[in-house]
Design an enzyme around this catalytic site. Structure first.
Site, PDB file in Angstrom:
ATOM      1  NE  ARG A  33     -25.489-116.722   5.678  1.00  0.00           N
ATOM      2  CZ  ARG A  33     -24.323-116.456   6.490  1.00  0.00           C
ATOM      3  NH1 ARG A  33     -23.343-116.713   6.873  1.00  0.00           N
ATOM      4  NH2 ARG A  33     -25.200-115.295   7.138  1.00  0.00           N
ATOM      5  N   GLY A 110     -13.293 -96.378  -0.127  1.00  0.00           N
ATOM      6  CA  GLY A 110     -13.718 -94.514  -0.121  1.00  0.00           C
ATOM      7  C   GLY A 110     -15.123 -94.807   1.089  1.00  0.00           C
ATOM      8  CB  SER A 112     -19.396 -95.163   0.380  1.00  0.00           C
ATOM      9  OG  SER A 112     -18.286 -96.399   0.646  1.00  0.00           O
ATOM     10  CB  ALA A 114     -24.651 -98.890   3.853  1.00  0.00           C
ATOM     11  CE  LYS A 164     -13.347 -98.185   6.946  1.00  0.00           C
ATOM     12  NZ  LYS A 164     -14.817 -98.301   7.554  1.00  0.00           N
ATOM     13  CG  ASP A 217     -13.972 -95.601   4.464  1.00  0.00           C
ATOM     14  OD1 ASP A 217     -14.759 -95.586   4.895  1.00  0.00           O
ATOM     15  OD2 ASP A 217     -13.728 -96.435   4.308  1.00  0.00           O
ATOM     16  CB  SER A 227     -19.285 -95.609  12.050  1.00  0.00           C
ATOM     17  OG  SER A 227     -18.352 -97.167  11.675  1.00  0.00           O
TER      18      SER A 227
HETATM   19  N1  LIG Z   1     -22.408-100.822   5.649  1.00  0.00           N
HETATM   20  C1  LIG Z   1     -21.317 -99.690   5.142  1.00  0.00           C
HETATM   21  O1  LIG Z   1     -21.756 -99.370   5.007  1.00  0.00           O
HETATM   22  C2  LIG Z   1     -19.993-100.583   4.445  1.00  0.00           C
HETATM   23  C3  LIG Z   1     -19.514-101.735   4.315  1.00  0.00           C
HETATM   24  N2  LIG Z   1     -18.444-101.630   3.736  1.00  0.00           N
HETATM   25  C4  LIG Z   1     -18.325-103.382   4.106  1.00  0.00           C
HETATM   26  O2  LIG Z   1     -18.777-104.163   3.550  1.00  0.00           O
HETATM   27  C5  LIG Z   1     -18.963-105.725   3.802  1.00  0.00           C
HETATM   28  C6  LIG Z   1     -20.770-106.039   4.370  1.00  0.00           C
HETATM   29  O3  LIG Z   1     -20.708-105.454   5.159  1.00  0.00           O
HETATM   30  P1  LIG Z   1     -23.068-104.903   5.030  1.00  0.00           P
HETATM   31  O4  LIG Z   1     -23.431-105.315   4.053  1.00  0.00           O
HETATM   32  O5  LIG Z   1     -22.224-103.887   6.312  1.00  0.00           O
HETATM   33  O6  LIG Z   1     -22.510-106.603   6.454  1.00  0.00           O
HETATM   34  P2  LIG Z   1     -24.140-106.835   7.035  1.00  0.00           P
HETATM   35  O7  LIG Z   1     -23.528-107.532   8.824  1.00  0.00           O
HETATM   36  O8  LIG Z   1     -25.082-105.586   6.692  1.00  0.00           O
HETATM   37  O9  LIG Z   1     -24.411-107.735   6.242  1.00  0.00           O
HETATM   38  C7  LIG Z   1     -23.246-108.599   5.665  1.00  0.00           C
HETATM   39  C8  LIG Z   1     -23.770-109.341   4.843  1.00  0.00           C
HETATM   40  O10 LIG Z   1     -23.395-110.753   4.272  1.00  0.00           O
HETATM   41  C9  LIG Z   1     -23.161-112.137   4.265  1.00  0.00           C
HETATM   42  N3  LIG Z   1     -22.689-113.009   4.975  1.00  0.00           N
HETATM   43  C10 LIG Z   1     -22.122-113.297   6.363  1.00  0.00           C
HETATM   44  N4  LIG Z   1     -21.258-114.372   5.825  1.00  0.00           N
HETATM   45  C11 LIG Z   1     -21.629-114.950   4.967  1.00  0.00           C
HETATM   46  C12 LIG Z   1     -21.108-116.684   4.806  1.00  0.00           C
HETATM   47  N5  LIG Z   1     -20.645-116.679   5.550  1.00  0.00           N
HETATM   48  N6  LIG Z   1     -22.024-116.782   3.154  1.00  0.00           N
HETATM   49  C13 LIG Z   1     -22.500-115.746   2.482  1.00  0.00           C
HETATM   50  N7  LIG Z   1     -22.766-114.872   3.330  1.00  0.00           N
HETATM   51  C14 LIG Z   1     -22.326-114.441   4.408  1.00  0.00           C
HETATM   52  C15 LIG Z   1     -24.377-111.982   5.348  1.00  0.00           C
HETATM   53  O11 LIG Z   1     -25.831-112.697   4.447  1.00  0.00           O
HETATM   54  P3  LIG Z   1     -27.426-113.177   4.343  1.00  0.00           P
HETATM   55  O12 LIG Z   1     -28.021-112.002   5.626  1.00  0.00           O
HETATM   56  O13 LIG Z   1     -27.610-113.813   3.011  1.00  0.00           O
HETATM   57  O14 LIG Z   1     -26.983-114.360   5.440  1.00  0.00           O
HETATM   58  C16 LIG Z   1     -25.579-111.075   5.223  1.00  0.00           C
HETATM   59  O15 LIG Z   1     -25.982-110.322   4.954  1.00  0.00           O
HETATM   60  C17 LIG Z   1     -17.873-105.638   4.909  1.00  0.00           C
HETATM   61  O16 LIG Z   1     -16.728-106.246   5.054  1.00  0.00           O
HETATM   62  C18 LIG Z   1     -17.707-104.026   5.149  1.00  0.00           C
HETATM   63  O17 LIG Z   1     -16.959-103.513   6.013  1.00  0.00           O
HETATM   64  C19 LIG Z   1     -17.557-101.033   3.112  1.00  0.00           C
HETATM   65  C20 LIG Z   1     -18.072-100.003   2.910  1.00  0.00           C
HETATM   66  C21 LIG Z   1     -19.036 -99.785   3.574  1.00  0.00           C
HETATM   67  O1  LIG Z   2     -16.781 -98.641   5.616  1.00  0.00           O
HETATM   68  C1  LIG Z   2     -18.116 -97.960   5.730  1.00  0.00           C
HETATM   69  C2  LIG Z   2     -17.686 -96.528   4.781  1.00  0.00           C
HETATM   70  O2  LIG Z   2     -17.052 -96.395   4.577  1.00  0.00           O
HETATM   71  C3  LIG Z   2     -18.313 -97.881   7.070  1.00  0.00           C
HETATM   72  O3  LIG Z   2     -18.093 -98.779   8.651  1.00  0.00           O
HETATM   73  P1  LIG Z   2     -18.713 -99.429   9.276  1.00  0.00           P
HETATM   74  O4  LIG Z   2     -18.321-100.675   9.016  1.00  0.00           O
HETATM   75  O5  LIG Z   2     -17.613 -98.913  10.409  1.00  0.00           O
HETATM   76  O6  LIG Z   2     -20.315 -99.167   9.740  1.00  0.00           O
END
Ligand SMILES: NC(=O)C1=CN([C@@H]2O[C@H](COP(=O)(O)OP(=O)(O)OC[C@H]3O[C@@H](n4cnc5c(N)ncnc54)[C@H](OP(=O)(O)O)[C@@H]3O)[C@@H](O)[C@H]2O)C=CC1
Ligand SMILES: O=C(CO)COP(=O)(O)O
EC number: 1.1.1.94
Length: 298
Positions: A33, A110, A112, A114, A164, A217, A227
């Site tokens: 976005r 799983g 993971s 980031a 979780k 996880d 986390s």
């Molecule tokens: N971080 C981790 O270790 C892990 C995360 N996840 C899951 O992945 C998902 C994303 O997490 P993560 O990337 O870490 O989160 P972040 O908060 O780092 O990033 C979320 C991203 O989603 C985008 N976003 C938010 N709202 C909108 C919207 N309304 N429309 C379009 N884009 C949107 C934003 O984009 P922009 O910045 O461009 O505005 C933002 O960069 C979550 O569900 C999380 O639980 C799963 C495994 C591991």
């Molecule tokens: O899902 C995750 C690792 O597997 C990341 O967890 P958090 O969103 O709590 O940082």
């Protein structure tokens, strides 16, 4: 459609880590976005024209994003988010099924973080899809440091990944209140039983809770300050306001909204989910000390 091309949508923490991982074996595009000055960043339409998509947009935002931006034209999709929509109590696969046929979609689960994936540290992930063919197409795209497994238990994996996060908040509270390692281990193991009980109601397989998607996880997220959800718990235990915690975090903590969804679903289907309930009550203002006392003492 550009055949064999792949793009990640959502350049947050997880989106960028997945882009890094998927760039090891092929060219991978990324969009978000908010425009960013990073390698392979393209506009949304260029990404949507790819044959393979990995969508890393948080659970609470995805319905609106799909309605506004997505038209299915045969893409193969992996969903990277972990959460349950709070406003409806719908699982992500239920939301996506309005837009994408089930044979074209899979869900990543799983342990993971980031921040470790982006350093190419090894991890095991599961691709959950009704279509093994879809798994077989995506699996070779991942680098060797991410070992991929297949499961057809989509709802089980989703519940594991979402639930979780709520237990991780509880565990962070337990840690923040200095209740000790014994208490935390009790909470995590009771959390696993609770997740499984909840999942059973929706047809989830028991094995998913004992493997990478569930125990894997949960153990990771509920025992590490890496986390975001665990850190939300630490903040709550320290007496901080939720708004302040989320502002300081600056990233999504899916457990906050997911606890609302679980609370709603548990009420509707009469499922006993004491930890998720206390997390929801704490987020609504209950004293964390009283909550944990209610949970851990007889
Ligand atoms: N971080 C981790 O270790 C892990 C995360 N996840 C899951 O992945 C998902 C994303 O997490 P993560 O990337 O870490 O989160 P972040 O908060 O780092 O990033 C979320 C991203 O989603 C985008 N976003 C938010 N709202 C909108 C919207 N309304 N429309 C379009 N884009 C949107 C934003 O984009 P922009 O910045 O461009 O505005 C933002 O960069 C979550 O569900 C999380 O639980 C799963 C495994 C591991
Ligand atoms: O899902 C995750 C690792 O597997 C990341 O967890 P958090 O969103 O709590 O940082």
């Amino acid at each position: 459609m550009a055949e064999k091309s792949i793009a990640v949508i959502g350049a947050g923490k997880w989106g960028q880590a997945l882009h890094f991982a998927l760039s090891q074996n092929q060219k991978c595009l990324i969009t978000s976005r908010t425009k960013r000055d990073i390698k392979d960043f393209v506009d949304l339409q260029t990404a949507l024209d790819c044959e393979y998509l990995v969508i890393a947009i948080p659970a609470q935002e995805i319905r609106e994003w799909l309605q506004e931006n997505f038209v299915f034209s045969g893409q193969k999709i992996l969903v990277a988010a972990k959460g349950i929509e709070a406003s409806t109590g719908e699982f992500l696969n239920e939301i996506y099924e309005e837009f994408v046929p089930s044979k074209n979609i899979g869900f990543i689960s799983g342990p993971s973080f980031a921040s470790e994936v982006i350093q190419a540290l090894p991890a095991g992930i599961v691709i959950n899809s009704k279509s093994k063919k879809l798994y077989e197409k995506f699996a070779p795209m991942f680098p060797r440091f991410l070992k991929t497994y297949y499961s057809d238990d989509v709802v089980g994996a989703e519940i594991c990944g979402a639930y979780k996060n709520v237990i991780a908040i509880a565990s962070g509270i337990c840690q923040g209140l200095k209740l000790g390692n014994n208490a935390r281990a009790s909470l995590i193991s009771r959390g696993l039983v609770e997740m499984q009980r909840f999942g059973k109601e929706f047809g989830a397989k028991k094995d998913s809770f004992l493997g990478l998607s569930g125990a894997g996880d949960l153990f990771l997220t509920a025992s590490s300050e890496l986390s975001r959800n665990f850190r939300v718990g630490l903040g709550l235990a320290g007496g901080k306001k939720l708004e302040t915690i989320l502002e300081e975090l600056g990233e999504v903590a899916e457990g906050v909204k997911t606890s609302e969804a679980i609370f709603k679903l548990s009420k509707k289907y009469k499922i006993y989910t004491p930890i998720a309930k206390e997390v929801k009550l704490i987020l609504d203002g209950k004293n964390p000390h009283d909550s944990l006392k209610d949970l851990l003492r007889s």
